[in-house]
Design an enzyme around this catalytic site. Structure first.
Site, mmCIF file in Angstrom:
data_model
loop_
_atom_site.group_PDB
_atom_site.id
_atom_site.type_symbol
_atom_site.label_atom_id
_atom_site.label_comp_id
_atom_site.label_asym_id
_atom_site.label_seq_id
_atom_site.Cartn_x
_atom_site.Cartn_y
_atom_site.Cartn_z
ATOM 1 N N LYS A 264 2.157 -14.053 5.696
ATOM 2 C CA LYS A 264 2.332 -14.990 4.585
ATOM 3 C C LYS A 264 3.845 -15.227 4.443
ATOM 4 O O LYS A 264 4.428 -15.148 3.361
ATOM 5 C CB LYS A 264 1.717 -14.317 3.341
ATOM 6 C CG LYS A 264 1.375 -15.201 2.198
ATOM 7 C CD LYS A 264 0.249 -16.166 2.445
ATOM 8 C CE LYS A 264 0.304 -17.153 1.299
ATOM 9 N NZ LYS A 264 -0.137 -18.473 1.573
ATOM 10 N N TYR B 177 0.800 -1.218 0.000
ATOM 11 C CA TYR B 177 0.000 0.000 0.000
ATOM 12 C C TYR B 177 0.837 1.276 0.000
ATOM 13 O O TYR B 177 0.291 2.376 -0.045
ATOM 14 C CB TYR B 177 -0.913 0.052 1.238
ATOM 15 C CG TYR B 177 -2.112 -0.828 1.103
ATOM 16 C CD1 TYR B 177 -1.947 -2.204 0.942
ATOM 17 C CD2 TYR B 177 -3.391 -0.318 1.129
ATOM 18 C CE1 TYR B 177 -3.040 -3.023 0.815
ATOM 19 C CE2 TYR B 177 -4.483 -1.143 0.992
ATOM 20 C CZ TYR B 177 -4.304 -2.487 0.839
ATOM 21 O OH TYR B 177 -5.385 -3.307 0.710
ATOM 22 N N ASP C 242 -6.502 -5.772 5.297
ATOM 23 C CA ASP C 242 -7.605 -5.278 4.488
ATOM 24 C C ASP C 242 -8.609 -6.401 4.224
ATOM 25 O O ASP C 242 -9.818 -6.265 4.467
ATOM 26 C CB ASP C 242 -7.033 -4.740 3.163
ATOM 27 C CG ASP C 242 -7.993 -3.795 2.470
ATOM 28 O OD1 ASP C 242 -9.123 -3.636 2.954
ATOM 29 O OD2 ASP C 242 -7.614 -3.222 1.437
#
Ligand code: NAD
Length: 421
Positions: free
Chosen positions: A220, A150, A310
């Site tokens: 992740k 982002y 998000d």
């Protein structure tokens, strides 16, 4: 005289009895839901403190209303008020369309360095939900708000910048993994130790302050080892280094297990073996999304990166009734700056219809009061919203799903919450 909330030298907020708090009504359905919500805030504060405390609301402009009046989407005076008064609250804002104009929400986050996007996810009895046992969902998400993909460092294929980056990757770093180099666009994913630590630290401090059972670092890291994997490792290191007396990490557990040759324990055994300490654990994001549906009771505080956060915020919100009811805030726990907000958008088709659900903004206000240390008023609001929904006195979004109960307008819902305080 205006009273200001300030940050004390001990890192704790100093909140006067009659603080000034700036608010943005918002665009679209913003004015409708704000009118309903502010009545609830004032009534709850009055009731909790017998008139000894009161919020002095300061209207500031942003979005379409600001543009129409001043020609600017986010006037400097609004940003100044947000900086000066530390805590503020806002309705949804239209994202201006067109080159060079940043999303107003992004502008606020960047200017005030609001590094935590905070999203509590709690079930209110009677809320229509797709889950069999939505009452098992009770989490609070700490989403990192300033880094990750982002950050906006992106280059479109075919531009000179993308070409330079491609040359650098291929010729300097000898990257051979680009499948279609000539048509590749690039996005850069910065994740720093400082940024990760301040986010995870805030999550752990929240768990300690509210006596919550666990903090789960969602990442992740199996694929993105140096960004998301480091986020996890930095989190564990920080937890053990700075909160050793209060927490017990999965890493420590794994070590003890390996040393003692013990079999894998279940969650309850882990907890009982730790003498009530807060458990710091981790989950890979895809597995977490599965577990949040199958065993939500195993999760409490979630600390995660921007993109995961998000997805997770909206997925979990849907489990307990969707965006009409999910509250949120963007916070910098170091400076004290915090902007509380409805998490949904402006729903422009429903502007001035007085039909939409004001719960998201009302519950954001409850979060704000809690953050200010006005817990009694916050609790009154949360309980009153719970009672109003339990009584099936609801706005159209819930009414359509419940297919029973009493249909209320936005303003009537607000009045009903006030009655139930
Ligand atoms: P939206 O959230 O405004 O609306 C999507 C749908 O959700 C609506 O049509 C409505 O059916 C439902 N909904 C939204 N709020 C509701 C409420 N309080 N009660 C009941 N139902 C509700 O999303 P969108 O249509 O994608 O975006 C519209 C505008 O809002 C865009 O300009 C977008 O950029 C902006 N936006 C702002 C914020 C913010 O300020 N935080 C967040 C998201 C979108």
């Amino acid at each position: 005289m205006q009273q200001k909330i300030t940050m004390g030298i001990n890192g704790k907020l100093i909140v006067p009895d009659q603080p000034t708090i700036p608010f943005i009504e918002g665009d679209g359905i913003g004015p409708d839901i704000w009118k309903a919500a502010v009545r609830v805030f004032d009534a709850a504060v009055e009731k909790a403190y017998n008139g000894e405390r009161k919020i002095n609301w300061l209207k500031v402009l942003a979005g379409e209303e600001a543009f129409n009046q001043t020609g600017e989407w986010m006037p400097e005076s609004t940003m100044d008020a947000f900086k000066k008064y530390l805590i503020s609250i806002k309705g949804p804002l239209t994202t201006p369309v067109g080159g060079g104009i940043r999303s107003l929400n992004v502008a606020l986050r960047q200017e005030l360095d609001l590094f935590v996007c905070l999203r509590p996810v709690k079930y209110f009895e009677g809320t229509p939900s797709p889950m069999w046992h939505p009452e098992n969902v009770n989490m609070i998400i700490f989403r990192e708000n300033t880094e990750d993909i982002y950050a906006g460092i992106e280059y479109m294929t075919g531009t000179p910048e993308a070409k330079m980056l491609l040359d650098f990757l291929v010729n300097e770093l000898h990257v051979k993994k680009l499948r279609f180099p000539e048509t590749t666009s690039f996005g850069i994913k910065p994740v720093s130790k400082d940024g990760s630590e301040r986010l995870i630290k805030s999550a752990i401090q929240h768990a300690i302050a509210h006596k919550l059972p666990s903090v789960t670092i969602v990442h992740k890291g199996n694929i993105m080892k140096y960004t998301e994997g480091s986020f996890k490792n930095w989190g564990y290191e920080l937890a053990e280094r700075e909160f050793g007396g209060d927490v017990y990490t999965w890493r420590q557990w794994e070590k003890t297990k390996a040393e003692s040759g013990e079999a894998v324990a279940n969650e309850e055994m882990r907890i009982s073996s730790m003498g009530g300490k807060i458990i710091i654990k981790d989950a890979i994001a895809d597995n977490f999304l599965q577990q949040a549906l199958l065993a939500p009771q195993d999760y409490s505080v979630i600390a995660t990166l921007n993109l995961n956060g998000d997805y997770i915020s909206d997925a979990l919100a849907a489990q307990v009734g969707g965006i009409g009811i999910a509250p949120g805030a963007n916070v910098n726990y170091l400076t004290g700056h915090a902007v509380f907000e409805a998490t949904h958008g402006t729903a422009p088709r429903f502007a001035n219809t007085n039909t939409m659900n004001p719960s998201s903004l009302i519950l954001s206000g409850a979060m704000m009061l809690e953050y200010m240390g006005w817990r009694d008023a916050a609790e009154l609001i949360t309980n009153a919203v719970g009672k109003t929904i339990r009584n099936k006195t609801v706005t159209i979004d819930f009414y359509n799903l419940l297919k029973e109960g009493t249909l209320l307008k936005t303003s009537e819902f607000g009045e009903e919450v006030v009655r139930n305080l």
